[in-house]
Design an enzyme around this catalytic site. Sequence first.
Site, mmCIF file in Angstrom:
data_model
loop_
_atom_site.group_PDB
_atom_site.id
_atom_site.type_symbol
_atom_site.label_atom_id
_atom_site.label_comp_id
_atom_site.label_asym_id
_atom_site.label_seq_id
_atom_site.Cartn_x
_atom_site.Cartn_y
_atom_site.Cartn_z
ATOM 1 C CE1 TYR A 116 6.158 15.038 -52.240
ATOM 2 C CE2 TYR A 116 4.884 13.714 -50.710
ATOM 3 C CZ TYR A 116 6.080 14.285 -51.091
ATOM 4 O OH TYR A 116 7.186 14.121 -50.324
ATOM 5 C CG HIS A 135 9.293 21.735 -43.972
ATOM 6 N ND1 HIS A 135 10.204 21.401 -44.945
ATOM 7 C CD2 HIS A 135 8.202 20.963 -44.220
ATOM 8 C CE1 HIS A 135 9.685 20.468 -45.737
ATOM 9 N NE2 HIS A 135 8.471 20.198 -45.314
ATOM 10 C CG HIS A 189 4.977 29.418 -43.994
ATOM 11 N ND1 HIS A 189 4.622 28.713 -42.871
ATOM 12 C CD2 HIS A 189 3.954 30.281 -44.227
ATOM 13 C CE1 HIS A 189 3.442 29.130 -42.450
ATOM 14 N NE2 HIS A 189 3.015 30.082 -43.249
ATOM 15 N NE ARG A 227 2.687 23.168 -36.330
ATOM 16 C CZ ARG A 227 2.270 22.273 -37.255
ATOM 17 N NH1 ARG A 227 2.755 21.046 -37.240
ATOM 18 N NH2 ARG A 227 1.399 22.592 -38.172
ATOM 19 N NE ARG A 228 -1.260 23.176 -35.610
ATOM 20 C CZ ARG A 228 -1.901 22.100 -35.993
ATOM 21 N NH1 ARG A 228 -2.091 21.128 -35.157
ATOM 22 N NH2 ARG A 228 -2.373 22.000 -37.202
#
Lengths: 183, 565
Positions: free
Chosen positions: B235, B382, B384, B445-446
């Site tokens: 945020y 998400h 990106h 991922r990763r």
Amino acid sequence: MEIHRFEKLWLAASLVLILGFVATVVYGAVGAGVAMVNDDGGTVDPGDITASENFREPGVYEAGDGEYAVYVEARQFSFRPGSSQPIEVPADTRVTFYVTSPDVTHGFSVVGTNINTMVVPGQVARITTVFEEPGTYHIVCHEYCGAAHHNMQGQIRVVDQSQFDASATGPAAIDDPAAEVSD
Amino acid sequence: MAYVDEYPRAAKIARWEFGVAFLALALGGVFGLVQALYRTDTFREALPINAADYYTILTGHGVLLALVFTTFSIAALFTWATTRSLERPLASNRLAWGAFWLLVIGTVLAATSILNGFVPQLPFESSDVLFTFYAPMQAHPAFYLGAALIIIGSWVAGAVYFLTYWEWRKDNPGERIPLQTFMVLTTFLMWYLATLGVAVEVVVFLIPWSLGLIDTVDPLLTRTLFWFFGHPVVYFWLLPAYLVWYTVLPKLAGGRLFSDPLARAVFVLFLLLSTPVGFHHQYVDPGIPEGFKFVSMTNTMMLLLPSLLTAFTVVASLEHGARQRGGGGYVGWLRSLPWDRPAFSGCALAGLMFAAGGFSGMINAGMNINYLIHNTLWVPGHFHLTVGTAFALTIMAIAYWLIPQITGKRLQHRRLAMVQPYVWFVGMTLMSNAMHRAGLAGLPRRTAEPMFQEAGSAPFDPVVGTVGEMRLQIAIGSTLLFVALAMFLVVMFGTWLGKSGAAPLAVNGSIPDPLSGPEGSPRVLDNLKVWTAIAVVLVALAYGLPIWSIISDGLLTPGSPPIPV
């Protein structure tokens, strides 16, 4: 302060959407019985994972009443058991995995299923599942754990109960977990 | 008069902050391209890296873009927004430069220790720990020190906005806080609360541990402190984009903001709800009771509310602008928007992609459905869309409008700028949809290598498409994104080389009043003390018991010694 009529409608619709999402998860937990990974697995000393009651020598154990317990050690860069030797469990029985790590944080995810947990040193992740069909499942470490992270993978072989009982890794061998673990 | 003439000293600070931000963006972007090509096995032989280097690249990509590019851009944007909306210079230029140098030193320390992964001649041995730096994987102390200085630098930057506001308040008792300043202040209040987690993690635990002053840390505790900060940080990236969408985008569309009070209410909701949600990154962590995860999920779902309200207000403002420009019909007005102006089109496309990112975020936020996608490629797919487009494309777009005002130089290469947001949009559409679908099929991922290639079987079973097709889309998408980034940098570099005052700027900084202003709204909206106090209480409720249950067996147990990478 004036709030436009459309804005009020939108606000109400948004709140309904949010409540709907929360309701589906509540239903999933209460109605469909989706259990979450939580703190039930307890803690261990990462320096000596089998020292406490919460974790046993890695291997497959019969937990009584046709249920099985699988203790998996995830370490840089293999699952024991799972990597050099597949984890063998019978189909259509309750299988509970206990996974922990003596070194860094790992992941334990079984491709194509909703078995997916972090493996945090000091904590035991506990997940219960039923493999309905025999077959081969793939385990992926999905958290970066070092330079050879991409080599960290394993297999679960789900076989019929009769075949499981007959095989070398069946319950007879399970009384002596050290014999069952080859690596 | 352009902004640079009115506030030359603030403009200089903002220029330098944007300068460093765009350098980080350039380097982080190169890393992104190399990483995407390597992972998708596209021209891999031609790339100068091996699998272990991939993690150095990945760490650099994450730290340079998610921490450095964002923080410097936000500081620049907020410097402009605070001075412009309060109509006064910064309260302390010296303190603002102090913040800048703290951020620079922090960046240099962290970046050096990361780049040591390729260039061992650099000081500070390698720190391939990714931007989440989960203990007990251990980085060089310089990495943690750099991270701490970046956080502290951001605190000092925020203090300057507060000091400037207090000066303004002395001269304007009883007036409503100007909207942009209100947004800056609420964003920073949220940030001060959120960064406490990472500050304690790094300063109390990781720095002493990496220096050998304490033997062990509790990996679950440090992880929890990281995610205490790790969700609100998104945020911290998003709210500056919202500031642009609420206050500048309506003007760029030819109209004005629909509702000022609703914008304030949205920012108050973010201050309240951004922090007590971090456990939704730990849904599948052992050691955390299910009930606390559920509380966190409920708060997370409530966070949809301010974003859905934003969607309404921004679209309503755009429609108003389009109708001012002669647009009509139920959707026909969309054609009347200035799609050929990159500042407008970039922000609008960023908003559109954020809507898509919001929907995939709702999946992440669902405690049970998250099991399907946790730590799969879905997750970077998400974010990106969110930080990688909602934030990054908004910053690039607003730069086309703002850089001329803070430099006094007319924007160069305007045709390139006109096309750039569309190239980014197409590239991200290709890359992100493929990453989401790959995640649904279970691709992690990763990881440097496409896993299970030699296993002889294909465990990943996509619902739509094939893994090969997804890889191709990721490779083409990331290449287009890199081209778009290069176009942006050419425009910025060309503008920087231009002469000040040589040509009219073609943009002006005036922002029309909202259709419904703050006058009739409850004054309590501006009572920052009340909202901060409630935010602190909510955080205490969400985190008090779980943190107590983690530390009740000892702060450093179950303990892990450092494991260098």
